[in-house]
Design a protein around this motif. Structure first.
Motif, short mmCIF file in Angstrom:
data_model
loop_
_atom_site.label_atom_id
_atom_site.label_comp_id
_atom_site.label_asym_id
_atom_site.label_seq_id
_atom_site.Cartn_x
_atom_site.Cartn_y
_atom_site.Cartn_z
N THR A 4 0.82 -1.21 0.00
CA THR A 4 0.00 0.00 0.00
C THR A 4 0.85 1.26 0.00
N GLN A 5 0.63 2.09 -1.00
CA GLN A 5 1.29 3.39 -1.09
C GLN A 5 0.23 4.48 -1.14
N PRO A 6 0.57 5.69 -0.67
CA PRO A 6 -0.37 6.79 -0.84
C PRO A 6 -0.50 7.12 -2.33
N PRO A 7 -1.71 7.43 -2.80
CA PRO A 7 -1.87 7.71 -4.23
C PRO A 7 -1.07 8.92 -4.70
N SER A 8 -0.92 9.90 -3.83
CA SER A 8 -0.22 11.11 -4.25
C SER A 8 0.44 11.80 -3.07
N VAL A 9 1.50 12.51 -3.37
CA VAL A 9 2.16 13.40 -2.41
C VAL A 9 2.59 14.63 -3.19
N SER A 10 2.77 15.73 -2.48
CA SER A 10 3.22 16.94 -3.15
C SER A 10 4.07 17.77 -2.21
N ALA A 11 4.94 18.55 -2.78
CA ALA A 11 5.80 19.43 -2.00
C ALA A 11 6.40 20.46 -2.95
N ALA A 12 6.96 21.50 -2.39
CA ALA A 12 7.54 22.57 -3.19
C ALA A 12 8.99 22.24 -3.55
N PRO A 13 9.51 22.85 -4.59
CA PRO A 13 10.92 22.66 -4.93
C PRO A 13 11.82 22.99 -3.75
N GLY A 14 12.83 22.15 -3.56
CA GLY A 14 13.77 22.35 -2.47
C GLY A 14 13.38 21.65 -1.19
N GLN A 15 12.11 21.29 -1.08
CA GLN A 15 11.66 20.62 0.14
C GLN A 15 11.93 19.13 0.07
#
Lengths: 110, 115
Positions: A4-15
């Motif tokens: 099981t993986q999360p469907p999506s993740v997000s973050a800003a450049p550099g993070q």
């Protein structure tokens, strides 16, 4: 998926971002985990093998770890080029020794 | 440098047999497992199976009875046959070196099953 993986993740450049992969004792709990980066239109690329080993040419911004029946991919210093789908993989000896892929996680670099 | 080149028919009708070839340009052909993986549209990666240089195979149980992998060590080629295809077999098919540590991949072959 058994993994099981999360469907999506997000973050800003550099993070930094982490992607989890949860399994069971018969797969992640007793086997090595690999991680793959899949960019649209390209073949998947091996990022991490044997839980935490980076193949030659993979920057140290990518890291892997495992604890119990879960594994984690870490990506630091995010770049727009890191935007891709990421998959964990291992094998399961309770299911005729088949190879399992996680369902995949879409990383968006905002 | 290790290189995998794959090819095969890209358009099939339902009930036909999918046949793909993967040529391995690798001095260490005999030392590895060779795998097939696919990705259906909008879905994740799915392991199809693996074969070693001796012809030993291991298949995804979901494809039992339809999948056959074979190897020709003289030409360093591995083969995938998937019979009785349906629209659900529409996917990009990849060959790769290894089992879970898939460190070299072919570019992929897009296969569409449509009447």
């Amino acid at each position: 998926s058994v993994l099981t993986q999360p469907p999506s993740v997000s973050a800003a450049p550099g993070q930094e971002v982490t992607i989890s992969c949860s399994g069971t004792r018969s797969n992640i709990g007793n086997k090595y985990v690999s991680w793959y980066q899949h960019l649209p239109g390209s073949a998947p690329k091996l990022l991490i093998s044997d839980n935490n080993k980076r193949p030659s040419g993979i920057p140290d911004r990518f890291s892997g770890s495992k604890s119990g029946t879960s594994a984690t991919l870490g990506i630091s210093g995010l770049q727009t080029g890191d935007e891709a789908d990421y998959y964990c993989a291992t094998w399961d000896n309770s299911l005729s020794a088949i190879v399992l892929f996680g369902g995949g996680t879409k990383l968006t670099v905002l | 440098q290790v290189h995998l080149q794959q090819w095969g028919a890209g358009l099939l009708k339902p009930s036909e047999t999918l046949s793909l070839t993967c040529a391995v340009y690798d001095r260490s052909f005999s030392g590895y497992y060779w795998s097939w993986i696919r990705q259906s549209p909008g879905k994740g990666l799915e392991w199809i199976g693996e074969i070693n240089h001796s012809g030993g195979t291991n298949y995804n149980p979901s494809l039992y009875g339809r999948v056959i992998m074979s190897v020709d060590t003289s030409t360093k080629q591995i083969f995938l046959n998937l019979s009785s295809v349906t629209a659900a077999d529409t996917a990009v098919y990849y060959c790769a070196r290894g089992k879970t540590k898939l460190d070299v991949w072919g570019k992929g072959t897009a296969v569409t099953v449509s009447s």
